[in-house]
Design a protein around this motif. Structure first.
Motif, PDB file in Angstrom:
ATOM      1  N   HIS A 109       0.838  -1.200   0.000  1.00  0.00           N
ATOM      2  CA  HIS A 109       0.000   0.000   0.000  1.00  0.00           C
ATOM      3  C   HIS A 109       0.874   1.252   0.000  1.00  0.00           C
ATOM      4  O   HIS A 109       1.270   1.738   1.054  1.00  0.00           O
ATOM      5  CB  HIS A 109      -0.933  -0.017   1.217  1.00  0.00           C
ATOM      6  N   ARG A 115       2.032   7.237  -4.646  1.00  0.00           N
ATOM      7  CA  ARG A 115       1.449   6.146  -5.438  1.00  0.00           C
ATOM      8  C   ARG A 115       1.536   6.375  -6.941  1.00  0.00           C
ATOM      9  O   ARG A 115       1.979   5.475  -7.670  1.00  0.00           O
ATOM     10  CB  ARG A 115      -0.002   5.915  -5.001  1.00  0.00           C
ATOM     11  N   HIS A 119       3.460   3.771  -9.416  1.00  0.00           N
ATOM     12  CA  HIS A 119       2.737   3.079 -10.481  1.00  0.00           C
ATOM     13  C   HIS A 119       3.336   3.409 -11.848  1.00  0.00           C
ATOM     14  O   HIS A 119       3.382   2.547 -12.730  1.00  0.00           O
ATOM     15  CB  HIS A 119       1.249   3.409 -10.421  1.00  0.00           C
ATOM     16  N   ILE A 134      -2.271  -6.370  -9.093  1.00  0.00           N
ATOM     17  CA  ILE A 134      -2.335  -5.764  -7.769  1.00  0.00           C
ATOM     18  C   ILE A 134      -3.526  -6.327  -7.001  1.00  0.00           C
ATOM     19  O   ILE A 134      -4.623  -6.432  -7.554  1.00  0.00           O
ATOM     20  CB  ILE A 134      -2.483  -4.227  -7.869  1.00  0.00           C
ATOM     21  N   TYR A 151      -6.526   1.422  -1.546  1.00  0.00           N
ATOM     22  CA  TYR A 151      -6.631   1.617  -2.983  1.00  0.00           C
ATOM     23  C   TYR A 151      -8.091   1.744  -3.378  1.00  0.00           C
ATOM     24  O   TYR A 151      -8.963   1.106  -2.788  1.00  0.00           O
ATOM     25  CB  TYR A 151      -5.990   0.434  -3.716  1.00  0.00           C
ATOM     26  N   LEU A 156      -6.660   3.718  -9.458  1.00  0.00           N
ATOM     27  CA  LEU A 156      -5.931   2.743 -10.264  1.00  0.00           C
ATOM     28  C   LEU A 156      -6.162   2.980 -11.751  1.00  0.00           C
ATOM     29  O   LEU A 156      -5.230   2.894 -12.558  1.00  0.00           O
ATOM     30  CB  LEU A 156      -6.348   1.323  -9.872  1.00  0.00           C
ATOM     31  N   GLN A 157      -7.411   3.295 -12.123  1.00  0.00           N
ATOM     32  CA  GLN A 157      -7.694   3.601 -13.527  1.00  0.00           C
ATOM     33  C   GLN A 157      -6.870   4.792 -14.005  1.00  0.00           C
ATOM     34  O   GLN A 157      -6.318   4.773 -15.109  1.00  0.00           O
ATOM     35  CB  GLN A 157      -9.183   3.898 -13.708  1.00  0.00           C
ATOM     36  N   ASP A 159      -3.992   6.025 -12.612  1.00  0.00           N
ATOM     37  CA  ASP A 159      -2.550   5.757 -12.577  1.00  0.00           C
ATOM     38  C   ASP A 159      -2.101   4.849 -13.711  1.00  0.00           C
ATOM     39  O   ASP A 159      -0.984   4.984 -14.211  1.00  0.00           O
ATOM     40  CB  ASP A 159      -2.160   5.118 -11.241  1.00  0.00           C
ATOM     41  N   PHE A 160      -2.956   3.905 -14.087  1.00  0.00           N
ATOM     42  CA  PHE A 160      -2.592   2.920 -15.106  1.00  0.00           C
ATOM     43  C   PHE A 160      -3.333   3.152 -16.425  1.00  0.00           C
ATOM     44  O   PHE A 160      -3.601   2.211 -17.168  1.00  0.00           O
ATOM     45  CB  PHE A 160      -2.855   1.507 -14.582  1.00  0.00           C
ATOM     46  N   LEU A 168     -10.626  -5.135 -13.152  1.00  0.00           N
ATOM     47  CA  LEU A 168     -10.636  -4.167 -12.055  1.00  0.00           C
ATOM     48  C   LEU A 168     -11.854  -4.491 -11.209  1.00  0.00           C
ATOM     49  O   LEU A 168     -12.983  -4.200 -11.590  1.00  0.00           O
ATOM     50  CB  LEU A 168     -10.680  -2.737 -12.585  1.00  0.00           C
ATOM     51  N   PHE A 190      -6.617  -5.666  -9.433  1.00  0.00           N
ATOM     52  CA  PHE A 190      -6.350  -4.992 -10.707  1.00  0.00           C
ATOM     53  C   PHE A 190      -5.401  -5.836 -11.530  1.00  0.00           C
ATOM     54  O   PHE A 190      -4.400  -6.355 -11.023  1.00  0.00           O
ATOM     55  CB  PHE A 190      -5.708  -3.618 -10.454  1.00  0.00           C
TER      56      PHE A 190
END
Length: 196
Positions: A109, A115, A119, A134, A151, A156-157, A159-160, A168, A190
């Protein structure tokens, strides 16, 4: 948790999070091929890295705890596999570029302020076609109050965004991973792929 605290957690003879791989990681076995290069992030006592090595992957396990990594090497010997370990602070470590076919981050984390940078390092370290996997606690996880690193799917969407998102998921799972991960848990899962 700082490196010395993780050394304390890993100091006993037992494996704090067990010796079997994370369930979500194991479920992706069909995507793995012998000879792939894998990075197991914050691998602790090695349960995930050793399992990946058992699938025929060339695995690098990185963790801040020398105690945990020594136990990871013992587990690798017990399982008859080869595991490369590096003790490092992931915030300072050089991830490399185009180096890995798989990066697995299980319950690492990163704090919200670092973060996105971490990432980005994962994305850059992937080879074309490589995967980032992840599993982490969601904000609904009991005991993960305000200020705890958790998270969320939208982060996450974002960052990636450079990856193709294959999965996801948010939901409740039952953890059976040693002493410290046991019982119901609210998690985010993820899986993303770097385009060829």
């Amino acid at each position: 948790m700082a490196g010395h605290s993780w050394d304390e957690r890993f100091a006993g003879d037992d494996y704090a999070y067990g010796t079997e791989p994370n369930t979500y990681l194991r479920a992706q076995a069909w995507r793995l091929r012998p000879g792939m290069n894998a990075l197991s992030v914050a691998d602790g006592e090695g349960r995930n890295g050793v399992w990946l090595a058992g699938q025929g992957l060339d695995v690098l396990s990185v963790d801040s705890s020398a105690v945990g990594l020594a136990k990871a090497q013992r587990l690798a010997v017990d399982r008859g596999v080869r595991l490369t370990t590096v003790q490092a602070d992931l915030l300072e470590w050089q991830w490399g570029r185009d180096a890995f076919d798989l990066i697995a981050s299980i319950y690492m984390h990163f704090a919200p302020e670092v973060r996105p940078r971490m990432h980005r390092a994962m994305i850059d370290a992937l080879r074309p076609g490589g995967l980032v996997l992840i599993e982490a606690f969601h904000k609904r996880q009991p005991g993960r109050g305000a200020g705890s690193p958790v998270y969320q799917p939208d982060a996450l969407q974002n960052d990636f965004a450079d990856l193709q998102i294959l999965e996801l998921l948010v939901g409740t799972v039952t953890l059976d991973e040693g002493t410290f991960h046991r019982g119901p848990a609210e998690v985010v899962r993820f899986l993303g792929r770097r385009p060829d």
